[in-house]
Every structure is written in C-alpha cells, then in structure tokens.
Design a protein around this motif. Structure first.
Motif, short mmCIF file in Angstrom:
data_model
loop_
_atom_site.label_atom_id
_atom_site.label_comp_id
_atom_site.label_asym_id
_atom_site.label_seq_id
_atom_site.Cartn_x
_atom_site.Cartn_y
_atom_site.Cartn_z
N ALA A 167 0.82 -1.21 0.00
CA ALA A 167 0.00 0.00 0.00
C ALA A 167 0.85 1.25 0.00
O ALA A 167 0.34 2.35 0.22
CB ALA A 167 -0.93 0.00 1.21
N GLY A 168 2.14 1.11 -0.24
CA GLY A 168 3.03 2.26 -0.23
C GLY A 168 3.79 2.35 1.08
O GLY A 168 3.51 1.61 2.04
N PRO A 169 4.77 3.25 1.18
CA PRO A 169 5.59 3.35 2.38
C PRO A 169 4.77 3.72 3.61
O PRO A 169 3.82 4.49 3.54
CB PRO A 169 6.59 4.46 2.04
N ALA A 170 5.15 3.13 4.74
CA ALA A 170 4.54 3.48 6.02
C ALA A 170 5.11 4.82 6.48
O ALA A 170 6.32 5.05 6.40
CB ALA A 170 4.82 2.41 7.05
N VAL A 171 4.25 5.69 6.95
CA VAL A 171 4.67 6.99 7.50
C VAL A 171 4.57 6.90 9.01
O VAL A 171 3.48 6.73 9.57
CB VAL A 171 3.78 8.13 6.95
N LEU A 172 5.73 6.98 9.67
CA LEU A 172 5.81 6.78 11.10
C LEU A 172 6.34 8.04 11.79
O LEU A 172 7.12 8.80 11.22
CB LEU A 172 6.75 5.61 11.43
N GLU A 173 5.90 8.23 13.02
CA GLU A 173 6.46 9.25 13.89
C GLU A 173 6.80 8.59 15.21
O GLU A 173 5.92 8.04 15.88
CB GLU A 173 5.47 10.40 14.09
N ASP A 174 8.09 8.58 15.55
CA ASP A 174 8.58 7.87 16.73
C ASP A 174 8.12 6.41 16.71
O ASP A 174 7.74 5.83 17.73
CB ASP A 174 8.12 8.56 18.01
N GLY A 175 8.14 5.82 15.51
CA GLY A 175 7.82 4.41 15.36
C GLY A 175 6.35 4.07 15.27
O GLY A 175 6.00 2.92 15.02
#
Length: 376
Positions: A167-175
């Motif tokens: 589904a495309g790259p995962a967008v993470l903030e502090d994991g």
C-alpha cells in the motif's frame, strides 16, 4: 539607479531568524532483509551488545538515503546488493527516550528500504566487520522485537507490514503509524513463522491414506475478487486461516472447517471443495504424542460475513482481513511450501468458479459489523 530596498517585508522573518526556526535533523537509513521462511535479518552491534537492529546507519553529508542504505549493507554485511523500494519513513523526535543515548541527536528521519529475500548463497557470503558487528541472526519478527529498542522494533514491523501490504511506504512518527496507518498496522499484525510447517510436505489434490487421521481442516475462503479471509489473533498479532481441529462430533473434515469458520469469524461459505493435505509425519506440529497425521485444506466461496463473534473455543474476537492468497501466505509464515499452496488454491478457484487471480494489494479490514454478499 534606484536604491535597493533592504527593508524586510512586513510580517516576514529575517533570513537568519527563519533559518534558526527550522527543525534540524540527522538522516538515517536501514534495510529490511528476510530469508525464504520470512525471518528478519538483525545484527548484534559490538557497540550496543545484546540489542539487535536492522542493517543500516547514518546518512553522510551530500549522500542520498538510498545510497547510504546500499553503502551500509556493503560495510556491515559485505554484500553488494541494491535496495528495491522504500518501505517506511520514521520521524524521530529530539530526545526520544526509547532511541537510546546518542550524543548531540537533534532528531532524525530514518528511511527503511526493502532488500528482498536473501538466498542461502547470499547468506553464505555475509562478512561482518569485526570491530562493529558481533553477529547476525535470522529471527521470526515476534522474537526479534523484544531484543530491539522499542522504537526500532515498531519501525521494523511497520516496514515489514508495508512490504506485505503493497500500500506504499509506512509513514511513522517515533515508530508509530500516523493516523493509525493501513489495515495491517491498525490490526497490529505481526507476520508469523509457522514453526515446522516449512518442512512438512504439501500434497495438492491428493487424499490422505486411510490409516492417516485428519487432525485439522482449514479453508481458503474466496470473495468474488479473488481475495481470501485471514484471521488476526489479538493476543499476538499472528494470522491464521479459518478452520481448526476436527472434533469427534463433526461429520468429517469438511464439516469441521465450515463449523470453525462460522465459530471463529461468523464466516458463511458455500461450495466447499477439497484442495489437498499437509503430511505431518511425526505429529510434532500438532503436539507431542500425536503421531503421523494429515491437515486438510479446502477452498470455498464466501456467502456472507456476520458481526465479529467471540470464538467459543478461545473466548477471543479475531480481527478479519481480506488479502490476496500470496499475501496470506506471507502473513501465515508458511514459507515456500505455503506459497505453492496459495497459488494452487487461487488457480483451482479460478478454474472451478471463474474467480480472478488477485494480485497483491492493500489489505482490507472487514468491519466488526460484518459484510453481506453485495459488499464482497
């Protein structure tokens, strides 16, 4: 000549003040590799003994993240392997206590790249730098996570889910996934390694011998688009197909598979068709003392999916996903034998019912309220 106006426009910051106001970040890059069974490659760094991490490191000045990933793999593993695609980007805040103590860290943006599946010949060529990496391991994701910094374990899982989900790259903030992320992230799926299943033989289209008892029956349940249902165990995030143990009161393995599908997922099926069996020669997969047995596999078409029930056997409520058969195989952790089974199930359903072959695609989370035939 007109004199150049050096006044700052009203409401705008001076350039030096604007520059100071911007967040400054380091860059990092890591690479996700797995073996043929789906185990993740993790390193034990000499400078941080006992705490595992993915291959990777810092992005140098004037270096692109993808180039840094390739360089780090060459330095840490001795492998000249290019990265394939971006799986995740993680924004790490300054002073994040889970990240460990890194002098001067202003925050970091880390990209995680797909290194693909390492074959045995690749693994044999791994050469570690003695002064930096003590050892490497291929571990099931569930075993790797507790041995990593928490933020790095979440990041690894986010990248692994993105690889499977397509589904495309995962967008993470502090994991953590921003906005809850796609279905695999929301369901906290941890791709499993089904211990022992990679070694037992798959017999497509064959009936087990009369003296080989069928202990379990599982079903590849297809929707009209060629996707299948997998169930997510909320206790460990592992996925299973609908089905289970053949009980004495069941009228054979087919009835057991249909009963279990209804009990576990309120999943109602039609046209259940025998697919083949797995031969467990010593009963080790099922349990000590079981002896030789067979595990039947079926295909069937979904009639409807009711509200998510509480399973009568375990007392839990499974999450429910629709994925392509090949993605189901990856989530189930059945290795190459599982890929063969998934492909055989899809092609048999296509030949028998005209169901299309589903390409890998974003997993669909089945609502807790269920779905009727018109929604499938």
């Amino acid at each position: 000549m007109p004199v150049e106006d050096e006044r700052e426009p009203v409401g705008l910051m001076a350039p030096e003040d604007y520059a100071r106001s911007r967040a400054a970040f380091w860059g990092g890059a890591a690479v996700l590799f797995t073996d043929a069974e789906g185990k993740v490659l993790v390193l034990d760094p000499a400078y941080r003994p006992g705490t595992l991490l993915l291959p990777g490191g810092g992005v140098d000045q004037r270096e692109r993240p993808s180039a840094a990933a390739v360089r780090e793999v060459a330095e840490e593993l001795g492998l000249p392997i290019g990265v394939r695609r971006l799986l995740a980007v993680d924004w790490v805040s300054m002073g994040n206590p889970e990240f460990g103590t890194v002098y001067g860290l202003p925050g970091e943006t880390i990209s995680i790249w797909d290194g693909g599946v390492l074959e045995e010949s690749d693994i044999a060529r791994i050469c570690l730098p003695e002064d930096e990496i003590s050892s490497f391991h291929f571990l099931p994701p569930a075993q790797a996570v507790p041995q990593m910094f928490p933020i790095e374990g979440r990041r690894m899982l986010g990248a692994l889910r993105a690889r499977i989900d397509r589904a495309g790259p995962a967008v993470l903030e502090d994991g953590e996934a921003v906005g809850g992320g796609p279905a695999l992230q929301r369901q906290n799926v941890i791709p499993r390694i089904a211990v022992g299943y990679q070694q037992i033989a798959w017999h497509p289209g064959s009936e087990p011998a009369a003296d080989l008892p069928v202990k379990q029956a599982w079903v590849w349940a297809f929707d009209p688009l060629g996707r299948v249902v997998v169930l997510v165990d909320p206790r460990d995030g592992h996925c299973v197909l609908p089905g289970g143990t053949v009980e004495a009161e069941d009228d054979g393995p087919t009835a057991a598979a249909l009963r279990e599908a209804a009990e576990e997922a309120d999943l109602h099926l039609r046209d259940a068709t025998y697919l083949g069996y797995l031969h467990d020669p010593d009963g080790a997969v099922y349990g000590p003392g079981t002896g030789p047995n067979a595990r039947a596999r079926y295909i069937a078409r979904i009639t409807s999916l009711g509200p998510a029930p509480q399973d009568v056997a375990t007392g839990i409520t499974y999450g429910r996903l629709l994925v392509s058969p090949m993605q189901a195989s990856e989530l189930l952790g059945l290795g190459r034998a599982g890929s063969e089974q998934a492909e055989y199930a899809a092609r048999t359903a296509a030949a028998r019912w005209g169901i299309p072959l589903s390409p890998p695609q974003a997993a669909v989370e089945i609502p807790r309220t269920g779905m009727v035939a018109g929604q499938l």
